[in-house]
Design a protein around this motif. Structure first.
Motif, PDB file in Angstrom:
ATOM      1  N   UNK A  90      44.258 -14.143 -20.543  1.00 26.35           N
ATOM      2  CA  UNK A  90      45.278 -13.920 -21.570  1.00 26.35           C
ATOM      3  C   UNK A  90      45.650 -15.208 -22.293  1.00 26.35           C
ATOM      4  N   UNK A  91      45.509 -16.336 -21.648  1.00 29.46           N
ATOM      5  CA  UNK A  91      45.874 -17.607 -22.280  1.00 29.46           C
ATOM      6  C   UNK A  91      44.956 -18.689 -21.739  1.00 29.46           C
ATOM      7  N   UNK A  92      45.078 -19.869 -22.319  1.00 24.00           N
ATOM      8  CA  UNK A  92      44.250 -20.987 -21.889  1.00 24.00           C
ATOM      9  C   UNK A  92      43.169 -21.290 -22.911  1.00 24.00           C
ATOM     10  N   UNK A  93      42.487 -22.428 -22.711  1.00 22.23           N
ATOM     11  CA  UNK A  93      41.493 -22.837 -23.689  1.00 22.23           C
ATOM     12  C   UNK A  93      40.220 -23.386 -23.112  1.00 22.23           C
ATOM     13  N   UNK A  94      39.998 -23.196 -21.778  1.00 24.11           N
ATOM     14  CA  UNK A  94      38.859 -23.858 -21.167  1.00 24.11           C
ATOM     15  C   UNK A  94      37.586 -23.051 -21.077  1.00 24.11           C
ATOM     16  N   UNK A  95      37.652 -21.727 -21.128  1.00 24.23           N
ATOM     17  CA  UNK A  95      36.452 -20.915 -21.025  1.00 24.23           C
ATOM     18  C   UNK A  95      35.832 -20.891 -19.655  1.00 24.23           C
ATOM     19  N   UNK A  96      36.626 -21.180 -18.632  1.00 20.24           N
ATOM     20  CA  UNK A  96      36.084 -21.252 -17.272  1.00 20.24           C
ATOM     21  C   UNK A  96      35.475 -19.921 -16.829  1.00 20.24           C
ATOM     22  N   UNK A  97      36.050 -18.825 -17.259  1.00 21.08           N
ATOM     23  CA  UNK A  97      35.563 -17.508 -16.843  1.00 21.08           C
ATOM     24  C   UNK A  97      34.112 -17.267 -17.247  1.00 21.08           C
ATOM     25  N   UNK A  98      33.633 -17.989 -18.283  1.00 21.70           N
ATOM     26  CA  UNK A  98      32.306 -17.734 -18.846  1.00 21.70           C
ATOM     27  C   UNK A  98      31.227 -18.653 -18.283  1.00 21.70           C
ATOM     28  N   UNK A  99      31.568 -19.518 -17.316  1.00 19.48           N
ATOM     29  CA  UNK A  99      30.584 -20.484 -16.815  1.00 19.48           C
ATOM     30  C   UNK A  99      29.310 -19.812 -16.299  1.00 19.48           C
ATOM     31  N   UNK A 100      29.369 -18.730 -15.494  1.00 15.82           N
ATOM     32  CA  UNK A 100      28.115 -18.112 -15.036  1.00 15.82           C
ATOM     33  C   UNK A 100      27.237 -17.630 -16.190  1.00 15.82           C
ATOM     34  N   UNK A 137      22.464 -18.666 -19.901  1.00 14.11           N
ATOM     35  CA  UNK A 137      21.880 -18.956 -21.212  1.00 14.11           C
ATOM     36  C   UNK A 137      21.166 -20.310 -21.214  1.00 14.11           C
ATOM     37  N   UNK A 138      21.734 -21.286 -20.543  1.00 14.41           N
ATOM     38  CA  UNK A 138      21.089 -22.606 -20.449  1.00 14.41           C
ATOM     39  C   UNK A 138      19.718 -22.464 -19.788  1.00 14.41           C
ATOM     40  N   UNK A 139      19.643 -21.654 -18.739  1.00 16.25           N
ATOM     41  CA  UNK A 139      18.367 -21.467 -18.034  1.00 16.25           C
ATOM     42  C   UNK A 139      17.332 -20.778 -18.916  1.00 16.25           C
ATOM     43  N   UNK A 140      17.784 -20.004 -19.899  1.00 21.09           N
ATOM     44  CA  UNK A 140      16.864 -19.248 -20.759  1.00 21.09           C
ATOM     45  C   UNK A 140      16.377 -20.045 -21.972  1.00 21.09           C
ATOM     46  N   UNK A 141      16.948 -21.236 -22.216  1.00 20.23           N
ATOM     47  CA  UNK A 141      16.621 -22.007 -23.418  1.00 20.23           C
ATOM     48  C   UNK A 141      16.145 -23.409 -23.052  1.00 20.23           C
ATOM     49  N   UNK A 142      15.529 -24.065 -24.036  1.00 19.78           N
ATOM     50  CA  UNK A 142      15.001 -25.406 -23.790  1.00 19.78           C
ATOM     51  C   UNK A 142      16.137 -26.423 -23.687  1.00 19.78           C
ATOM     52  N   UNK A 143      16.951 -26.517 -24.728  1.00 20.20           N
ATOM     53  CA  UNK A 143      18.080 -27.456 -24.734  1.00 20.20           C
ATOM     54  C   UNK A 143      19.269 -26.781 -25.408  1.00 20.20           C
ATOM     55  N   UNK A 144      20.418 -26.854 -24.767  1.00 17.88           N
ATOM     56  CA  UNK A 144      21.624 -26.200 -25.275  1.00 17.88           C
ATOM     57  C   UNK A 144      22.729 -27.235 -25.464  1.00 17.88           C
ATOM     58  N   UNK A 145      23.368 -27.194 -26.614  1.00 17.68           N
ATOM     59  CA  UNK A 145      24.578 -27.980 -26.843  1.00 17.68           C
ATOM     60  C   UNK A 145      25.774 -27.069 -26.618  1.00 17.68           C
ATOM     61  N   UNK A 146      26.703 -27.507 -25.772  1.00 18.55           N
ATOM     62  CA  UNK A 146      27.887 -26.708 -25.444  1.00 18.55           C
ATOM     63  C   UNK A 146      29.100 -27.442 -26.010  1.00 18.55           C
ATOM     64  N   UNK A 147      29.565 -26.993 -27.164  1.00 18.22           N
ATOM     65  CA  UNK A 147      30.628 -27.693 -27.881  1.00 18.22           C
ATOM     66  C   UNK A 147      32.013 -27.264 -27.407  1.00 18.22           C
ATOM     67  N   UNK A 148      32.926 -28.243 -27.393  1.00 13.01           N
ATOM     68  CA  UNK A 148      34.340 -27.999 -27.103  1.00 13.01           C
ATOM     69  C   UNK A 148      35.184 -28.665 -28.194  1.00 13.01           C
ATOM     70  N   UNK A 149      36.411 -28.186 -28.333  1.00 13.93           N
ATOM     71  CA  UNK A 149      37.293 -28.732 -29.373  1.00 13.93           C
ATOM     72  C   UNK A 149      38.037 -29.976 -28.924  1.00 13.93           C
ATOM     73  N   UNK A 182      39.025 -30.439 -22.512  1.00  9.72           N
ATOM     74  CA  UNK A 182      38.337 -29.185 -22.233  1.00  9.72           C
ATOM     75  C   UNK A 182      36.880 -29.433 -21.862  1.00  9.72           C
ATOM     76  N   UNK A 183      36.247 -30.398 -22.542  1.00  5.98           N
ATOM     77  CA  UNK A 183      34.854 -30.721 -22.215  1.00  5.98           C
ATOM     78  C   UNK A 183      34.741 -31.237 -20.783  1.00  5.98           C
ATOM     79  N   UNK A 184      35.649 -32.123 -20.384  1.00  5.22           N
ATOM     80  CA  UNK A 184      35.603 -32.670 -19.027  1.00  5.22           C
ATOM     81  C   UNK A 184      35.812 -31.562 -17.982  1.00  5.22           C
ATOM     82  N   UNK A 185      36.808 -30.719 -18.200  1.00  5.77           N
ATOM     83  CA  UNK A 185      37.091 -29.662 -17.232  1.00  5.77           C
ATOM     84  C   UNK A 185      35.946 -28.659 -17.139  1.00  5.77           C
ATOM     85  N   UNK A 186      35.377 -28.309 -18.281  1.00  3.36           N
ATOM     86  CA  UNK A 186      34.277 -27.352 -18.278  1.00  3.36           C
ATOM     87  C   UNK A 186      33.043 -27.954 -17.598  1.00  3.36           C
TER      88      UNK A 186
END
Length: 814
Positions: A227-237, A242-254, A258-262
């Motif tokens: 309901x709140x928050x900004x880290x996207x932790x729920x989506x890590x799995x 997706x990272x395993x399915x691709x060659x190189x992935x950039x995972x952007x944060x605002x 948030x980048x450190x926590x993720x």
């Protein structure tokens, strides 16, 4: 049509390439005074910008500097040098290409002044430093062209204004200088063209084929967003899948936090041991360089990053971009997704991960805007006068000048074309004397006029001026190093204010590592590695982006729909319940809800004016409520709403939002607020009133703030009409408090207020409870109490909540 010379045609042929139409068109326009080229990411913009230069240098001998390239990022300049060196080397062209940034050694910088390369790649700050030297006319005597890359990013900040003032100086030295601007994301081409051109000369605009639409969607996850928050932790799995399915992935944060926590959470769940790095601006240069090298070499499967990788750097074989959290800005999203499949006419692939339930709506609005090629952006204002003051100092450092000549130069810069002579003279007087209240102090007596020429009173002042060039106002930072006898490995930087809160034994995240604070010595935070202890907090405050006006409008338009089949079921049911319990906000009306909860009276205002504006609105409305005897106790603000709690229920919201009264209250509040002192410090540093460095040593944030506070109070008391106070007020209005968007909101609703009284929290208001500050509750039952309170709130609103989220996210506001 201009044909490619044989060496170039052969080089293209050996690679199986053909010249793109927009690259050919740039050759045709090579001798025009100014050209803005808008081409998609991966469309060969850089080569198009440099082809005329390479051909001119290949066809005839040219001594000295021919082309200057300016980019927003030091790393981008280095990347362009690598990319340009390839064709030059393979064609055997006698062309020297070098970069000059803050990372360049003093030896390199001295050599470049004495013997400039044919092509110099630099940043606005390094260019401003170059034009401050007495021998600048000799350095730039042969300059033919200047290429400004990612011009949209520069045009949005004071760095762009400083660059255009530097170009006005260069144009005075070499009148035939040609200007080229490059970008993939320009929402108002005419405005950027006017910004780039020498006023009043025209600037041609060249549009390349925009290419195919990007392949962009929201990431499907097993768990619903919280309901709140900004880290996207729920989506890590799902992200790791997706990272395993691709060659190189950039995972952007605002934000960096948030980048450190993720990144930390990714490593905890990275059971496949996928090689993943982290990259952001507060990490040490050594760490960033290692990550960049590993990325180019194809050794990383993913990089968790921030805006440090936003722009046109071509690092490795990126085939997927993931944006964690709503992008807040369509241009930023387009720029980021362009990092994937960085090839001409190849669709970029990107996935959006909303960090919370409301961001699902915002992400959908952003997706639709990208598909409609509807970019957002705020109109450019006039050139800031604190930057002009710094430019006058830079000009004085290079030698004597006449005021009339400098005024003519300055007003040839697009953003300063409307500058009046009185305003220019006020800036010149401030630079020369410090202004009325400060002219008696020798340290601000910097210029004098002799025989009609303005010059430095003390030539030794040039060093002080050069040490303080620049408009970037980072949060005051201190270095972080691993502790050992010889001075440990640098890890990066943290906010000085954060470092001041640490006690020995505290742990925090930096560069994905958990470190233990040991001590602060000589403005360096010394730490040791402590991977076994949970981190106390991520270190970086970072920039908190506000949702753009255009995205807010799209969200409000979505609320007008009868239903939302394009939304996930959980979000769709949430909006349906809001409509049944209360109503959904509308663009031309202001929705105000009132309801009791937990023995307090709550008021929720849905203004959709962006976080800064809604924060300011909370301050103003609570002050008005206090005056009316409603006893407000506090508030919390997001991009779309402000939730206020107090002791007495609101009966009539209309008086709270009376435009003239609100403006008057704002003026009173602003005059004595800390926002003004914070803004004054920035203005004072940029304008040259306060040095950020003295004798090569950088001042601490506390030292600079102390100096700024004393000066601010002195000027308010003895010189309330001082130029810097006037600039400060203008900056505060359009920056930290964003009062303009409040006024735009009030004009949009034009007194039409829907006041809905409810008997409990509404579905749309309930998540705002989770945004408020945590009440300190000590003891073993803390998490159990928090989970109970969160469940009680959601039950009242008719919503479901994940038990784990309840304990983690509940923040009781009263």
């Amino acid at each position: 049509m201009t044909a490619l010379p044989p060496p170039f045609a052969d080089w293209f042929a050996t690679r199986g390439w053909t010249v793109h139409p927009h690259q050919q068109e740039m050759l045709e326009r090579a001798h025009e005074p100014a050209t803005l080229m808008i081409a998609p990411t991966g469309g060969g913009k850089t080569l198009a910008g440099f082809l005329p230069t390479l051909i001119e240098l290949a066809e005839g001998r040219h001594d000295g500097l021919h082309t200057l390239y300016v980019s927003p990022l030091k790393a981008l300049a280095a990347d362009i040098r690598r990319n340009l060196t390839t064709p030059v080397t393979e064609m055997g062209l006698p062309i020297r290409i070098e970069d000059r940034t803050g990372d360049s050694s003093a030896t390199t910088r001295r050599r470049q002044r004495a013997d400039p390369p044919h092509i110099l790649l630099t940043t606005p700050e390094s260019l401003a430093l170059l034009i401050s030297y007495e021998d600048a006319p000799r350095i730039f005597a042969g300059l033919q062209r200047i290429v400004v890359d990612e011009i949209h990013a520069l045009a949005e900040s004071k760095r762009g204004d400083q660059l255009m003032l530097a170009l006005s100086r260069l144009q005075a030295m070499v009148p035939g200088l040609r200007r080229v601007g490059l970008s993939a994301t320009v929402e108002d081409p005419a405005a950027i063209a006017a910004f780039l051109a020498r006023h009043p000369d025209p600037c041609g605009i060249l549009f390349a084929d925009p290419g195919p639409d990007p392949d962009i969607a929201m990431l499907e996850t097993d768990a619903a967003p919280p309901w709140a928050g900004g880290g996207g932790r729920y989506a890590v799995p799902a992200v790791l899948d997706q990272v395993a399915r691709h060659r190189t992935t950039l995972i952007f944060h605002n934000t960096r936090a948030q980048a450190e926590l993720f990144f930390h959470e990714v490593w905890l769940q990275n059971e496949g041991a996928l090689p993943i790095g982290i990259h952001h601006g507060a990490l040490s240069r050594e760490q960033r360089t290692r990550v960049e090298a590993a990325m180019v070499a194809g050794q990383l499967r993913a990089i968790v990053c921030t805006g440090s990788l936003d722009l046109g750097i071509d690092w490795g074989d990126v085939d997927l971009v993931i944006q964690i959290g709503a992008p807040k800005n369509v241009k930023r999203l387009v720029q980021r997704i362009g990092r994937a499949n960085h090839r001409y006419n190849a669709p970029s692939k990107a996935l959006l991960v909303p960090a919370n339930r409301f961001e699902v709506v915002e992400c959908l609005a952003a997706l639709e805007a990208v598909k409609a090629r509807d970019l957002d952006g705020e109109p450019r204002g006039p050139g800031p006068r604190d930057v002009l003051c710094q430019h006058i100092l830079i000009r004085a450092a290079s030698g004597p000048f006449r005021a009339d000549d400098l005024f003519a130069e300055v007003t040839s810069a697009g953003s300063y074309a409307s500058l009046g002579r009185a305003d220019f003279d006020a800036c010149l007087d401030f630079v020369a004397t410090g202004g009325y209240a400060l002219r008696r102090y020798d340290q601000w007596q910097r210029l004098m006029q002799v025989d009609g020429l303005w010059r430095l009173r003390d030539p030794r002042g040039t060093q002080r001026i050069r040490q303080n060039i620049g408009t970037i106002m980072d949060t005051d930072l201190v270095k972080v190093r691993l502790k050992n006898r010889r001075g440990g490995m640098p890890l990066g930087e943290v906010e000085e204010g954060f470092a001041a809160t640490l006690s020995p034994g505290d742990t925090f995240l930096i560069g994905g590592e958990i470190v233990r604070y040991e001590n602060l010595r000589e403005m360096v935070v010394e730490v040791t590695r402590r991977p076994e202890k949970p981190p106390r907090i991520a270190t970086f405050m970072g920039t908190k982006f506000a949702t753009s006006t255009q995205l807010s409008q799209r969200i409000l338009e979505m609320f007008r729909q009868d239903d939302w089949p394009e939304l996930p079921p959980a979000t769709r049911d949430w909006l349906r319940l809001q409509r049944a319990r209360s109503r959904l906000p509308q663009a031309d009306r202001l929705l105000v809800e009132s309801f009791p909860f937990g023995g307090r009276a709550f008021t929720c205002v849905y203004g959709f004016a962006g976080r800064n504006a809604m924060q300011t609105l909370g301050l103003l409305v609570t002050a008005r409520m206090e005056a009316e005897g409603l006893d407000p106790l506090g508030f919390v603000a997001t991009d779309y709403a402000t939730l206020i709690w107090g002791l007495r229920a609101l009966e009539d919201p209309a008086p709270l939002f009376s435009g003239p009264d609100l403006r008057a209250g704002f003026e009173t509040w602003l005059a004595g607020n800390a926002v003004m002192k914070r803004t004054f410090k920035q203005v004072a540093v940029i304008s040259g009133l306060i040095d950020r460095q003295t004798r090569g040593q950088r001042k601490s944030g506390r030292q600079a703030a102390f100096s700024a506070d004393i000066l601010y109070d002195t000027l308010r008391k003895y010189d309330p009409d001082h130029l810097l106070l006037e600039i400060t007020r203008q900056e505060a209005l359009r920056g930290l408090v964003d009062f303009g968007r409040i006024e735009e909101m009030l004009a949009r609703v034009s007194g039409r207020i829907d006041h809905v009284r409810c008997d409990r929290p509404t579905p749309l208001a309930a998540p705002l409870f989770l945004e408020a500050g945590r009440v300190p509750v000590e003891g073993a039952g803390t998490e159990r109490l928090l989970a109970t309170e969160a469940q009680r709130l959601m039950d009242a609103a008719g919503l479901e909540i994940d038990p784990a989220e309840a304990g983690r996210r509940w923040r009781a506001p009263f």
